[in-house]
Design a protein around this motif. Structure first.
Motif: not given
Length: 237
Positions: A72-78
């Motif tokens: 989920a962090n990757s979806a938003i940040d990257k």
């Protein structure tokens, strides 16, 4: 010297609505990504999974035990900031899709690839009206431009969270078509994994297992299955 690890600082991890999405709070404080963005999740199912990971932490926080949170962090940040570039990169796999590159020998491997891969290619050609051309060997073969455009459009339509899970299905298998078949429910994630490993399975049958390769494959399988789960959570399943 012992390694530093973040200690648990909360009692409850809870899910609440946040605009059109959902958030997870730790003792009423909303989670944020490593880049300090609000961790707004697209479905309640995903938010519950994230809350479950945080709730299951012991005295010390283990990020490796929170794969849904990390994705989920990757979806938003990257992924979200470079959605078009990620989608284009994945769509490019249609030009050299694993299912299109066949062995010439031995006959047993040729038959196994044909039996396993042809039905999935036929399904994709029928559903998307976008056939791809199988070839012998590893050198690329020119694929129909209309088909490449269609697959490119299909990938670009995926939203950032779905694209994040889809990304790993494609890159870990080497096949855009297998990833689409999993996403659309045509085949299971186990079937897709097995189909992506036909060549490796054949080699193991001929020469036996290599411990290092087996361990590496096990890690890839875990990542592949997580990617499929994250993709389903993105859709609310």
């Amino acid at each position: 010297m012992s390694e530093w690890a973040a200690k648990r600082f909360w009692d409850k991890a809870e899910v609440s609505e946040a605009g059109a999405g959902f958030q997870v709070t730790l003792d009423a404080r909303p989670l944020r990504t490593p880049f300090k963005s609000a961790l707004i999740l697209p479905t309640r199912a995903m938010a519950r999974a994230v809350a479950g990971e945080w709730g299951a932490q012991g005295e010390q926080v283990d990020p490796l035990s929170m794969p849904v949170t990390r994705s989920a962090n990757s979806a938003i940040d990257k992924v979200a900031p470079q959605h078009a570039a990620v989608a284009a990169m994945l769509a490019g796999y249609a030009e050299t899709d694993l299912l299109c590159h066949r062995a010439g020998t031995p006959e047993g491997l040729v038959q196994r690839q044909t039996k396993g891969w042809d039905p999935v290619l036929d399904w994709a050609a029928r559903i998307y009206h976008a056939p791809l051309i199988p070839t012998e060997g590893v050198l690329p073969v020119g694929q129909p431009e209309d088909s490449l455009t269609i697959y490119g459009n299909a990938v670009s339509e995926l939203r950032p969270f779905s694209l994040t899970g889809f990304h790993d299905l494609v890159t870990l298998s080497g096949s855009l078509i297998l990833a689409l078949a999993v996403h659309k429910g045509q085949i299971t994630v186990q079937e897709a994994w097995s189909l992506s490993r036909i060549d490796e399975s054949w080699q193991i049958e001929q020469w036996g297992k290599d411990d290092e390769a087996t361990e590496f494959a096990a890690r890839k399988k875990d990542e592949f299955f997580h990617a499929a789960r994250f993709l389903k959570l993105s859709d609310g399943a």
